[in-house]
Write a protein that holds these residues in place. Structure first.
Motif, PDB file in Angstrom:
ATOM      1  N   PHE A 273      14.973  39.106  14.709  1.00 19.18           N
ATOM      2  CA  PHE A 273      16.234  38.367  14.553  1.00 19.18           C
ATOM      3  C   PHE A 273      16.014  37.168  13.627  1.00 19.18           C
ATOM      4  N   ASN A 274      14.917  36.443  13.855  1.00 22.63           N
ATOM      5  CA  ASN A 274      14.635  35.272  13.025  1.00 22.63           C
ATOM      6  C   ASN A 274      13.124  35.045  12.931  1.00 22.63           C
ATOM      7  N   LYS A 296      22.942  37.858  21.271  1.00 23.88           N
ATOM      8  CA  LYS A 296      22.988  37.606  19.818  1.00 23.88           C
ATOM      9  C   LYS A 296      21.922  38.439  19.105  1.00 23.88           C
ATOM     10  N   SER A 300      22.478  41.546  16.388  1.00 23.93           N
ATOM     11  CA  SER A 300      21.930  41.520  15.028  1.00 23.93           C
ATOM     12  C   SER A 300      21.301  42.859  14.640  1.00 23.93           C
ATOM     13  N   ASP A 303      22.798  45.506  11.852  1.00 24.01           N
ATOM     14  CA  ASP A 303      22.513  45.623  10.416  1.00 24.01           C
ATOM     15  C   ASP A 303      21.717  46.879  10.113  1.00 24.01           C
TER      16      ASP A 303
END
Ligand code: PFF
Length: 475
Positions: A273-274, A296, A300, A303
């Motif tokens: 995610f990050n 969240k 994600s 995508d």
């Protein structure tokens, strides 16, 4: 008194039921988050040492207490203490603690169920909005889910030990293992997943502090369902021919493996995610992670696998947490039921109704303490800050009394029931135990440093939760 006590049908049935109790929200969420924030591999190492060297002997002690007496915790303490009034107190603690932990754990499980249903309805996106969680937990639907959850749990319990608890564990636990591994395999194929794996596994010993070590200990203790009367009760359903040390090892290993594997799911997901995420910003609370952050992350995934794919992944994860929580709740609610049956001679059905009625009222109070009712939301002031009814139950029973119960089990087994009697019970069904290193270790540690460590954890928690200071501030 119940005439013939029901027992688990097989050793594997017992192991799966006890592992079902042990594997819960603690494994799937709290453990990976704690490991991430507290030194990765270094935390894993400390945690594993605590599980096998401190918690495992306590589990054996609880199982032995139950199996020797064939009784619930209150009855087990009463019988082995020869009717001493003082030693009845830990028996009552081992009854009230699971009763109250079940209440707050049920509320969190109800939220998990609610999120699961929303994802099924195609609403994953709405779960990721900031306001959603607050609105959801304060909506009336929570009570509908609470009733549904209680019907499921008590439905299982009404079928008894073998046809209810054991059968549910035999069906649900293998399913949980397979789903967990499938999700891990999928997540590991995602971009940047490997950064998460490295973060999880590479030890950062600089992050190990007294606080972290104390946290690892409390986490390990909670994760193995100790101090809650569960293992005493499940011990009373064990057959004499089954090995307590062997079964306890299998349960501890399964529980630890699941917690470890859950880290291989959560960490790679977060870093996918990050990849630049500052892990210090992750929420300390499991509820914060489950309901505010993870949706969240799951969204994600759209995508790469589309909205439908992301929803399936999210649903699988929430289902996993739900199943884990369900088998834990079944075990913990069995404790007061067993007590009412053994101590009051009630039928299983009557005991279920009695426990459920009181727990429903208390769970409603917990659920209403997030804003629905002001007096429950600001129920009490502790260490200078307002606490809700939900917080109070969690602080009192999960944080504080749990290590105290563990401490009392150790002292009782070694000094009141007596080491030799305990040792004899461990040898029953385990020919290889006599003379083993394991025997020497268990007998020595339970009378010495294990209660000492639990005492320190207890004192530290009281200082932290009630006086806003800590033992580590004194050093
Ligand atoms: N071992 C469980 C967990 O890690 O979540 C602890 C537990 C909590 C057991 C609540 C039972 C329960 F009702």
């Amino acid at each position: 008194m119940s005439a013939a006590r029901e027992h688990f049908g097989s050793r594997i049935g017992f192991i799966l039921a006890a592992a079902g109790s042990a594997v819960g929200i603690g494994n799937l969420v709290s453990f990976p988050v704690a490991a991430t924030k507290s030194g990765g591999g270094a935390f894993l190492l400390v945690y594993a040492l605590f599980v096998f060297f401190i918690c495992l002997p306590v589990m054996m002690a609880e199982l032995a207490l139950g199996r020797r007496t064939d009784k619930d915790p209150v009855g087990a303490y009463r019988q082995l203490s020869g009717g001493s009034r003082l030693w009845r107190i830990p028996g009552w603690f081992a009854l009230i603690t699971p009763f109250m932990i079940a209440v707050f754990y049920m509320v969190v499980t109800v939220w998990v169920l609610g999120y699961l249903v929303e994802i099924f309805k195609g609403n994953l996106t709405s779960l990721t909005t900031e306001a959603y969680f607050g609105e959801f937990i304060n909506s009336k639907t929570v009570f509908v889910y609470l009733i549904a959850l209680m019907l499921i749990i008590n439905g299982v319990l009404s079928l008894g030990v073998r046809d209810g608890i054991e059968r549910a564990a035999k069906t649900l636990m293998p399913m949980l293992f397979v789903m967990l591994v499938a999700l891990v395999v999928f997540v590991l194929t995602r971009e940047n997943a490997i950064i998460g794996v490295k973060y999880y596994l590479i030890p950062d010993f600089a992050k190990l502090s007294g606080e972290v070590v104390s946290k690892a200990m409390a986490q390990a203790f909670f994760s193995l369902s100790l101090g809650m009367g569960i293992m005493i009760t499940y011990g009373s359903y064990m057959k004499k021919r089954d090995s307590i040390p062997g079964s306890a090892k299998a349960v501890a290993l399964t529980d630890t493996l699941v917690a470890f594997t859950a880290g291989l799911l959560i960490l790679p997901s977060i870093f996918h995610f990050n990849p630049q995420i500052d892990t210090a910003t992750l929420s300390d609370s499991s509820a914060g992670m489950i309901f505010l952050f993870l949706p969240k992350i799951f969204l994600s995934l759209q995508d790469s696998i589309g909205y439908f794919g992301a929803s399936i992944f999210a649903a699988a994860f929430f289902f996993l947490v739900f199943v884990a929580a369900l088998t834990s709740l079944v075990s913990i609610i069995e404790v007061p039921i067993a007590t009412l049956r053994d101590e009051r001679g009630m039928s299983r059905k009557k005991a279920i109704y009695a426990v459920a009625a009181v727990q429903f009222v208390l769970a409603v109070c917990c659920a209403m303490s997030f804003g629905m009712a002001d007096w429950l939301t600001q129920f009490i002031t502790l260490a200078g800050s307002d606490k809700s009814f939900f917080d109070l139950v969690e602080i009192l029973f999960y944080d504080t009394i749990l290590p105290l119960n563990g401490l009392l089990v150790c002292i009782f087994v070694i000094y009141k029931w007596k080491r030799a009697n305990f040792d004899k019970e461990l040898q029953e069904g385990d020919k290889g135990f006599a003379g083993s290193l394991s025997q020497k270790y268990v007998n020595f540690s339970l009378g010495t440093f294990i209660p000492a460590i639990l005492l320190l954890v207890f004192i530290n928690t009281v200082m932290l939760k009630f006086f806003n200071t800590s033992l580590f501030n004194l050093i």
